[in-house]
Design a protein around this motif. Structure first.
Motif, PDB file in Angstrom:
ATOM      1  N   GLY A 255      63.731  41.131  34.293  1.00  0.00           N
ATOM      2  CA  GLY A 255      65.139  40.916  34.411  1.00  0.00           C
ATOM      3  C   GLY A 255      65.653  40.053  35.601  1.00  0.00           C
ATOM      4  N   LEU A 256      64.608  39.534  36.247  1.00  0.00           N
ATOM      5  CA  LEU A 256      64.964  38.893  37.840  1.00  0.00           C
ATOM      6  C   LEU A 256      64.894  37.298  37.460  1.00  0.00           C
ATOM      7  N   ALA A 257      65.794  36.548  38.090  1.00  0.00           N
ATOM      8  CA  ALA A 257      65.827  35.253  38.154  1.00  0.00           C
ATOM      9  C   ALA A 257      64.710  34.627  38.955  1.00  0.00           C
ATOM     10  N   GLY A 258      64.251  33.430  38.909  1.00  0.00           N
ATOM     11  CA  GLY A 258      63.333  32.864  39.561  1.00  0.00           C
ATOM     12  C   GLY A 258      63.575  32.984  40.971  1.00  0.00           C
ATOM     13  N   TRP A 259      64.819  32.683  41.279  1.00  0.00           N
ATOM     14  CA  TRP A 259      65.175  32.572  42.817  1.00  0.00           C
ATOM     15  C   TRP A 259      64.985  33.964  43.463  1.00  0.00           C
TER      16      TRP A 259
ATOM     17  N   THR B 126      64.417  42.242  55.234  1.00  0.00           N
ATOM     18  CA  THR B 126      65.787  41.467  54.809  1.00  0.00           C
ATOM     19  C   THR B 126      65.653  40.184  54.010  1.00  0.00           C
ATOM     20  N   SER B 127      64.589  39.405  54.104  1.00  0.00           N
ATOM     21  CA  SER B 127      64.252  38.309  53.523  1.00  0.00           C
ATOM     22  C   SER B 127      64.102  38.852  51.937  1.00  0.00           C
ATOM     23  N   ALA B 128      63.633  39.591  51.764  1.00  0.00           N
ATOM     24  CA  ALA B 128      63.176  40.269  50.288  1.00  0.00           C
ATOM     25  C   ALA B 128      64.310  40.825  49.580  1.00  0.00           C
ATOM     26  N   SER B 129      65.212  41.371  50.613  1.00  0.00           N
ATOM     27  CA  SER B 129      66.543  41.795  49.941  1.00  0.00           C
ATOM     28  C   SER B 129      67.591  40.705  49.578  1.00  0.00           C
ATOM     29  N   MET B 130      67.149  39.484  50.031  1.00  0.00           N
ATOM     30  CA  MET B 130      68.108  38.356  49.542  1.00  0.00           C
ATOM     31  C   MET B 130      68.217  38.294  47.960  1.00  0.00           C
ATOM     32  N   LEU B 131      67.016  38.861  47.156  1.00  0.00           N
ATOM     33  CA  LEU B 131      67.270  39.076  45.795  1.00  0.00           C
ATOM     34  C   LEU B 131      68.576  39.672  45.190  1.00  0.00           C
ATOM     35  N   PHE B 132      69.122  40.418  46.084  1.00  0.00           N
ATOM     36  CA  PHE B 132      70.506  41.065  45.763  1.00  0.00           C
ATOM     37  C   PHE B 132      71.641  40.484  46.038  1.00  0.00           C
ATOM     38  N   VAL B 133      71.574  39.206  46.534  1.00  0.00           N
ATOM     39  CA  VAL B 133      72.877  38.148  46.598  1.00  0.00           C
ATOM     40  C   VAL B 133      73.703  38.198  45.239  1.00  0.00           C
ATOM     41  N   HIS B 134      74.902  38.446  45.369  1.00  0.00           N
ATOM     42  CA  HIS B 134      75.720  38.552  44.121  1.00  0.00           C
ATOM     43  C   HIS B 134      77.039  37.694  44.239  1.00  0.00           C
ATOM     44  N   ASP B 135      77.368  37.447  45.670  1.00  0.00           N
ATOM     45  CA  ASP B 135      78.577  36.716  45.720  1.00  0.00           C
ATOM     46  C   ASP B 135      78.457  35.800  47.082  1.00  0.00           C
ATOM     47  N   SER B 136      79.304  35.241  47.625  1.00  0.00           N
ATOM     48  CA  SER B 136      79.309  34.453  48.882  1.00  0.00           C
ATOM     49  C   SER B 136      79.250  35.508  49.823  1.00  0.00           C
TER      50      SER B 136
ATOM     51  N   TYR C 212      77.142  27.295  50.462  1.00  0.00           N
ATOM     52  CA  TYR C 212      75.848  27.225  50.870  1.00  0.00           C
ATOM     53  C   TYR C 212      75.453  26.530  52.057  1.00  0.00           C
ATOM     54  N   GLY C 213      76.054  25.613  52.555  1.00  0.00           N
ATOM     55  CA  GLY C 213      75.906  25.041  53.824  1.00  0.00           C
ATOM     56  C   GLY C 213      76.377  26.185  54.898  1.00  0.00           C
TER      57      GLY C 213
ATOM     58  N   MET D 125      70.669  29.140  42.228  1.00  0.00           N
ATOM     59  CA  MET D 125      71.504  29.882  42.838  1.00  0.00           C
ATOM     60  C   MET D 125      73.123  29.698  42.559  1.00  0.00           C
ATOM     61  N   THR D 126      73.285  28.245  42.874  1.00  0.00           N
ATOM     62  CA  THR D 126      74.573  27.597  42.712  1.00  0.00           C
ATOM     63  C   THR D 126      75.399  28.075  41.350  1.00  0.00           C
ATOM     64  N   THR D 127      74.425  28.072  40.291  1.00  0.00           N
ATOM     65  CA  THR D 127      75.108  28.401  39.145  1.00  0.00           C
ATOM     66  C   THR D 127      74.853  29.815  38.636  1.00  0.00           C
ATOM     67  N   ASP D 128      73.883  30.608  39.217  1.00  0.00           N
ATOM     68  CA  ASP D 128      73.897  31.868  38.847  1.00  0.00           C
ATOM     69  C   ASP D 128      74.888  32.963  39.524  1.00  0.00           C
ATOM     70  N   VAL D 129      74.767  32.465  40.987  1.00  0.00           N
ATOM     71  CA  VAL D 129      75.910  33.245  41.774  1.00  0.00           C
ATOM     72  C   VAL D 129      77.237  32.737  41.614  1.00  0.00           C
TER      73      VAL D 129
END
Length: 427
Positions: free
Chosen positions: A176-180, A98-108, A57-58, A46-50
Motif C-alpha cells: 500500500g505504499l508508493a514508490g517514493w 527523520t529521513s524514513a519518516s518522510m514517507l508520511f508526507v501528505h501535504d506541503s 518543492y524548491g 510526489m508532485t502528483t501523489d501529494v
C-alpha cells in the motif's frame, strides 16, 4: 608502521590511519548525502501523489539547510565537549529516523516540517567530521584525506540515482505504499544501524585509538600540532576576520551550484527528453562518476604542489562555463549532457580542495567553530539555489534562467577564492 631503527614511517602511518577511520566515515557520509538529495527523485512521483507545486518543492528542498545552519555551530562546539563518537551517534540516529519518516508526507506543511527537522538533526555532521580529521592529519596531508571524505557526495548521487529510480519503480504499490515512500524508508533506516556501528568502533581521537602504538600517537600529535605559534586562534577572533567571511561567501557560491545540480538534475534530464525513470537514474550517475576522478586528481595535485587557491578557484570558473553551456543547449542532449558532466566534475573538484584551505588557516580552539561558521554560511546556498530555481521554473516553465543565475554565483565564488590570500594555506 616503523622502520628497522624503530622510527615511525609517516607515509605508512597515515595510510594506516586512513584504512582505519575513513571507510566508516565515507559510508556514513554516503547516506547523509543520499538522504539529503533523494527528494530529487521522489519529486518525480510526489508532485502528483501529494499535489505539490514546483515552488513548494524548491522551498522544501532548500528548507533543510535552514535547520542545518541554525544548529550547526552549536553542534560543532558541543562536539569538542562530548567527543566525536557521541556526536555522530546522536546525529545519525535522529536523521535516519527523520529521513524514513518522510514517507508520511501528505501535504506541503508536513513536507516543510520534516525537511526542516532533517536539517536540524543532521546539523554539524559534515563540519564535525572535517574538524575530526584535523585531529588525525596535518594540513599538508589534508587535501588527500578530504578527497576520500568527499567521495560520498558524488558517490551518493552516482549510487543514489539508479537505486532511487529502481526503488521508485520496483516497489511502487507494495504493501500500500508508493514508490517514493519506499525510497525514503529503504534509504533512511540504514542510518539508524550505522549510528550503533559508530558508537561501537569510532575513536574520539588518536589518543583513544587502541590500534595505534604510543610512538604513532606521539607522531600524529606532533604533526597536527605543529609550531606552537601557529595555534593561537580563538573563535572570537574568527568572528571578526574578514577573510573567514570571504571564504564563507565563496563556499556559498560553490554550494549553490552543487545543490542546483543535485536537486534538479533529474528534472533537467526529463526536460531534455528522457522519459524513463530508470533511464534518468542511470544518466544521473555519469557526472558523478567523472567527479570522483576530478576530486582525486585535483586533491593529490594540490598536496604535491602545496597550493590550494588555484586548485579550487580555477575549477569553480570552469564549472561556471560548463553550466552556462548546459543551460543554453537544452535542445541538444549530447552537448548539454557533456557540459553538465564537466560542470559537475569541476564543482566537486573545487569543493574538495576548498576545505583544505580553512582547515590549515583555522587552528586551535577556533577550528571547530570556524569550520562550522564557514559551512553554515555556505550552506545557505543549499537553501537559496533550489528555492530560486523552483520559483523561476514555475514562473517561466523552464530551468534555463535559474541555471544561468547559478553560473553568475559560481563565477563570483571562483573569483573570491582566487583573491582571498591566507597564510599557512598548506604546510
Amino acid at each position: 608502521m616503523v622502520d628497522i631503527s624503530g622510527k615511525v614511517v609517516p607515509d605508512a602511518l597515515y595510510r594506516k590511519v586512513g584504512r582505519r577511520i575513513l571507510p566508516l566515515l565515507v559510508v556514513c557520509y554516503v547516506f547523509a548525502y543520499l538522504d539529503r538529495v533523494n527528494i530529487g527523485f521522489a519529486k518525480l512521483q510526489m508532485t502528483t501523489d501529494v499535489g505539490i507545486s514546483e515552488s513548494v518543492y524548491g522551498l522544501a528542498a532548500g528548507i533543510f539547510f535552514l535547520g542545518y545552519v541554525l544548529f550547526e555551530v552549536p553542534s560543532n562546539l558541543l562536539l569538542q565537549r562530548i567527543g566525536t563518537r557521541k556526536t555522530v551517534f546522536r546525529i545519525m540516529l535522529l536523521w535516519g529516523l527523520t529521513s524514513a519518516s518522510m514517507l508520511f508526507v501528505h501535504d506541503s506543511t508536513s513536507f516543510y516540517v520534516l525537511r526542516f527537522l532533517l536539517g536540524v538533526f543532521e546539523a554539524g555532521f559534515a563540519p564535525g567530521i572535517i574538524f575530526y580529521l584535523t585531529y588525525w592529519y596535518p594540513p599538508a596531508r589534508m587535501a588527500a584525506a578530504m578527497s576520500v571524505l568527499m567521495i560520498p557526495g558524488p558517490l551518493g548521487s552516482m549510487i543514489g540515482g539508479p537505486l532511487s529510480s529502481l526503488v521508485l519503480t520496483a516497489f511502487d504499490g507494495g504493501f500500500g505504499l508508493a514508490g517514493w515512500q519506499w525510497m525514503f524508508l529503504v534509504e533512511g533506516l540504514p542510518c539508524v544501524v550505522l549510528a550503533f556501528v559508530v558508537w561501537k568502533v569510532l575513536p574520539d581521537g588518536p589518543a583513544e585509538a587502541r590500534w595505534l602504538t604510543p610512538a604513532e600517537k606521539s607522531r600524529i600529535a606532533a604533526d597536527v600540532t605543529g609550531p606552537e605559534t601557529l595555534r593561537q586562534h580563538s573563535f572570537r577572533r574568527v568572528l571578526t576576520d574578514p577573510k573567514v567571511y570571504a571564504l564563507a561567501v565563496g563556499y556559498f557560491c560553490l554550494i549553490s551550484g552543487l545543490y542546483a545540480v543535485s536537486f534538479w538534475l533529474p528534472t533537467i534530464l526529463r526536460e531534455n527528453g528522457l522519459a524513463s525513470t530508470v533511464e534518468i537514474g542511470l544518466w544521473t550517475a555519469v557526472p558523478y562518476a567523472c567527479s570522483l576522478v576530478a576530486m582525486f586528481w585535483l586533491s593529490r595535485r594540490s598536496d604535491r604542489r602545496g597550493e590550494r587557491r588555484l586548485h579550487s578557484a580555477v575549477p569553480a570558473l570552469v564549472s561556471a562555463a560548463g553550466l552556462a553551456v548546459a543551460a543554453l543547449t537544452a535542445q541538444s542532449f549530447a552537448v548539454s549532457m557533456l557540459a553538465i558532466v564537466i560542470a559537475t566534475a569541476a564543482m566537486w573538484g573545487s569543493y574538495t580542495v576548498f576545505w583544505a584551505i580553512p582547515s590549515a588557516y583555522l587552528t586551535g580552539t577556533a577550528a571547530a567553530g570556524g569550520i562550522a561558521l564557514i559551512n553554515s554560511i555556505g550552506l545557505l546556498g543549499g537553501f537559496f539555489s533550489p528555492t530560486l530555481i523552483g520559483y523561476v521554473k514555475q514562473a517561466t516553465g523552464s530551468t534555463e534562467a535559474g541555471l544561468l543565475s547559478m553560473v553568475a554565483l559560481l563565477l563570483a565564488g571562483g573569483l573570491l577564492i582566487l583573491f582571498t590570500t591566507l597564510r599557512n594555506e598548506a604546510r
